[in-house]
Motif scaffolding. Structure first.
Motif, PDB file in Angstrom:
ATOM      1  N   HIS A  20      60.685 -26.160  10.677  1.00  0.00           N
ATOM      2  CA  HIS A  20      60.681 -25.334  12.296  1.00  0.00           C
ATOM      3  C   HIS A  20      62.158 -24.887  12.058  1.00  0.00           C
ATOM      4  N   ARG A  21      63.728 -25.656  12.138  1.00  0.00           N
ATOM      5  CA  ARG A  21      63.948 -26.065  12.660  1.00  0.00           C
ATOM      6  C   ARG A  21      65.168 -24.496  11.601  1.00  0.00           C
ATOM      7  N   ILE A  48      52.753 -12.870  13.683  1.00  0.00           N
ATOM      8  CA  ILE A  48      52.368 -14.904  13.253  1.00  0.00           C
ATOM      9  C   ILE A  48      53.636 -15.187  13.107  1.00  0.00           C
ATOM     10  N   MET A  49      53.840 -16.233  12.826  1.00  0.00           N
ATOM     11  CA  MET A  49      54.833 -16.927  12.356  1.00  0.00           C
ATOM     12  C   MET A  49      54.343 -17.375  11.519  1.00  0.00           C
ATOM     13  N   ASP A  50      54.169 -18.066  10.546  1.00  0.00           N
ATOM     14  CA  ASP A  50      53.020 -18.954   9.673  1.00  0.00           C
ATOM     15  C   ASP A  50      54.350 -18.815   8.313  1.00  0.00           C
ATOM     16  N   LEU A  94      57.257 -16.880   3.530  1.00  0.00           N
ATOM     17  CA  LEU A  94      57.250 -17.361   4.516  1.00  0.00           C
ATOM     18  C   LEU A  94      57.829 -16.901   4.978  1.00  0.00           C
ATOM     19  N   TRP A  95      57.904 -17.760   6.285  1.00  0.00           N
ATOM     20  CA  TRP A  95      58.338 -17.251   7.230  1.00  0.00           C
ATOM     21  C   TRP A  95      59.922 -17.252   7.530  1.00  0.00           C
ATOM     22  N   THR A 114      53.146 -13.392   8.739  1.00  0.00           N
ATOM     23  CA  THR A 114      53.845 -14.326   7.496  1.00  0.00           C
ATOM     24  C   THR A 114      52.675 -14.680   6.988  1.00  0.00           C
ATOM     25  N   GLY A 115      53.301 -15.763   5.374  1.00  0.00           N
ATOM     26  CA  GLY A 115      53.469 -16.901   4.876  1.00  0.00           C
ATOM     27  C   GLY A 115      51.325 -17.315   4.034  1.00  0.00           C
TER      28      GLY A 115
END
Length: 248
Positions: free
Chosen positions: A43-44, A24-26, A220-221, A195-196
């Motif tokens: 996001h980028r 889960i990419m948070d 963080l991701w 993450t996160g």
């Protein structure tokens, strides 16, 4: 469940693995906010982390990697952010296809494609077909995916078979329902990383996570690295997976 810290040595004699890892990419938004940037910048940067993580997973011997790219609940975000995320998805599919193919990665998408733009669906089909024969690492991206919706659609498929007289209700078992899930072509999920710093699974792979080892990291991701993945693997290998049985 744990939060990653210092490297955890793998005890002698512990089994290898994991074979199938989900993430889960948070933390993209918080990463950007901490730097005075718009959420889109996070996001980028997160897309760059996807690229690096796929490569790292292959180098570390992970056979299956499943990434939570966009949930059914993410449509509730501001329209500008949703449109930006869809644009990033288009860029990723265009830019990474040849790299994935050359590196032996098979790409597939799980989720409700009816909710995605037609051009994105076409790009997904192209990417899946282009990489279908690859087997070094299987990369699945969950798009417009929700764990509860996955279970519901599986139940609906079985209910339809019962209503048509093709299946007896008493014949339905766990294996049969699992065979109707969107992830039916994937092996058992060994480890789920988030993450996160949050410690929840947010409607991701609910059925599949029944006996999955959960690992949480404060990274963080956009900051998630190969070293963080190695930490998670070390944590996985030090655990004893009993599946409800008593330790010997």
């Amino acid at each position: 469940m744990s939060t990653l810290a210092a490297p955890i040595p793998m005890p002698a004699g512990m089994p290898e693995g994991p074979r199938h890892v989900a993430i889960i990419m948070d933390g993209n938004g918080r990463w950007a906010k901490a730097r005075g940037m718009p959420r889109t910048a996070g996001h980028r940067r997160g897309v760059e982390t996807v690229r690096a993580t796929v490569r790292a997973a292959g180098e570390l011997g992970i056979e299956y990697l499943t990434l939570f790219g966009f949930s059914t609940e993410n449509w509730k975000r501001p329209l500008d952010e949703v449109n930006f995320l869809m644009g990033l998805l288009r860029q990723y599919l265009r830019a990474e296809l040849e790299t994935l193919a050359k590196e032996g990665a098979r790409l597939r998408v799980v989720g409700d494609r009816d909710g995605l733009a037609a051009d994105i669906v076409d790009m997904i089909k192209t990417a899946e077909e282009r990489t279908r024969a690859n087997a070094r690492i299987h990369v699945s991206i969950a798009l417009n995916y929700g764990g509860r919706a996955d279970i519901v659609q599986a139940a609906q498929r079985l209910a339809t078979a019962v209503a048509q007289g093709k299946l007896a209700p008493a014949a339905i078992d766990e294996d049969m329902l699992e065979g109707c899930l969107l992830t039916r072509d994937l092996p058992e999920l060994d480890m789920l990383i988030r993450t996160g710093g949050e410690q929840r699974i947010s409607n991701f792979l609910l059925w599949q996570s029944a006996y999955t080892e959960l690992v949480f990291t404060n990274a963080l991701w956009p900051d998630f690295s190969k070293a963080d993945l190695e930490h998670a693997i070390a944590e996985f290998r030090r655990r004893e997976r009993r599946y409800g049985a008593v330790a010997g």
